[in-house]
Design an enzyme around this catalytic site. Structure first.
Site, PDB file in Angstrom:
ATOM      1  N   ARG A 174      45.246  47.397  50.190  1.00 29.49           N
ATOM      2  CA  ARG A 174      45.054  46.732  49.218  1.00 29.49           C
ATOM      3  C   ARG A 174      46.095  46.698  48.054  1.00 29.49           C
ATOM      4  O   ARG A 174      46.595  46.134  47.331  1.00 29.49           O
ATOM      5  CB  ARG A 174      43.625  46.662  48.504  1.00 29.49           C
ATOM      6  CG  ARG A 174      42.597  46.323  49.332  1.00 29.49           C
ATOM      7  CD  ARG A 174      41.095  46.393  48.586  1.00 29.49           C
ATOM      8  NE  ARG A 174      40.974  45.769  47.628  1.00 29.49           N
ATOM      9  CZ  ARG A 174      40.296  45.796  46.345  1.00 29.49           C
ATOM     10  NH1 ARG A 174      39.140  46.680  46.639  1.00 29.49           N
ATOM     11  NH2 ARG A 174      40.208  44.921  45.404  1.00 29.49           N
ATOM     12  N   CYS A 230      41.191  51.133  39.803  1.00 26.17           N
ATOM     13  CA  CYS A 230      40.809  50.678  40.953  1.00 26.17           C
ATOM     14  C   CYS A 230      40.844  49.200  40.849  1.00 26.17           C
ATOM     15  O   CYS A 230      41.636  48.612  40.377  1.00 26.17           O
ATOM     16  CB  CYS A 230      39.481  51.277  41.594  1.00 26.17           C
ATOM     17  SG  CYS A 230      38.234  50.751  40.491  1.00 26.17           S
TER      18      CYS A 230
END
Length: 270
Positions: A174, A230
């Site tokens: 990611r 995050c």
């Protein structure tokens, strides 16, 4: 070094206030159901989305709550700033650490997270199905605003106008932008480096301090400001706490995180 985590062997239940934060992102009601089925005696329950996030905000998927909401939450839990507080979730999860960050932001100075989580200790301490009777407090938080960053603060770091190292807690694929299962844009915030938060735990609990030091001491200059983020601001909380445990003296959390950043900012890939 800061001691964020507490091992069950050091726990004295009669001397602490418990906060239960069990949750499941795939089943939003399961945390409260787990609490109702049994919790450490005296624990109050804080829900990730109802209590620890401002879900009506557009600033990310689990946006930062207001000072008014946090004050009300602490008062309803009967907390005082000097209380010894132990927060727990099911173990090796980010939810207790989200609460830890918010309590630290509100100026509570004696807060720890149970390293092993509820599942590991439920046979060792008194369990109750009853919601405790709480006397509402009049606590006035002592805000530690320096540990919280919003998108404007992060823009200054990216532009080199403020010192700080951004650290992305998501999985490497990611971070690199190889694929993105949740957010609408793949990649990461420019200038960030990657430390997958899953590396900070094993066997259902967070690593001991010496192992966290070993894993994290070379992330950046230990005296440099370091900013955890995050996807939605939830799994950044374990990274935030672990960096503190590993000896970083100036750790901050970008609660809006990547889901907030991509609303109108450029990203990097690779």
């Amino acid at each position: 070094m800061t001691n964020v985590f507490m091992n069950w062997k050091d726990l004295q239940p009669e001397k602490v206030r418990f906060i239960d934060t069990r949750f499941d992102l795939a089943n939003k009601t399961s945390g409260r159901e787990m609490y109702d089925e049994g919790h450490l005696e005296g624990a109050v329950y804080w829900d990730l989305e109802q209590d620890l996030s401002e879900m009506t905000s557009k600033m990310g998927r689990h946006p930062m709550i207001s000072k008014e909401k946090m004050t009300k939450l602490c008062r309803q839990a009967g907390l005082q700033l000097e209380d010894a507080i132990v927060v727990y979730d099911q173990g090796a999860s980010p939810f207790a650490l989200r609460a830890y960050f918010l309590l630290e932001w509100a100026g509570f100075t004696n807060v720890h997270v149970l390293r092993e989580g509820y599942e590991a200790v439920k046979g060792l301490f008194r369990i109750s199905k009853e919601q405790p009777e709480i006397s509402v407090s009049d606590v006035v938080p002592n805000w530690e605003d320096a540990i919280y960053m919003d998108v404007d603060d992060v823009k200054k770091v990216v532009a080199g106008e403020s010192e700080g190292q951004l650290v992305d807690a998501r999985a490497a694929f990611r971070f690199k932008g190889e694929s993105e299962p949740i957010d609408s844009v793949a990649g990461h915030i420019p200038t960030a480096i990657n430390v997958d938060w899953e590396q900070l735990k094993e066997d259902g609990k967070f690593l001991e301090k010496d192992l966290l030091v070993e894993k994290l001491q070379h992330v950046t200059d230990i005296n440099k400001p370091v900013i955890a983020y995050c996807g939605s601001g939830v799994t950044a909380a374990p990274l935030y706490a672990s960096l503190k445990e590993a000896g970083y003296s100036d750790v901050k959390l970008y609660v809006g995180s990547y889901s907030d950043w991509i609303r109108d900012n450029e990203v990097e890939r690779g």
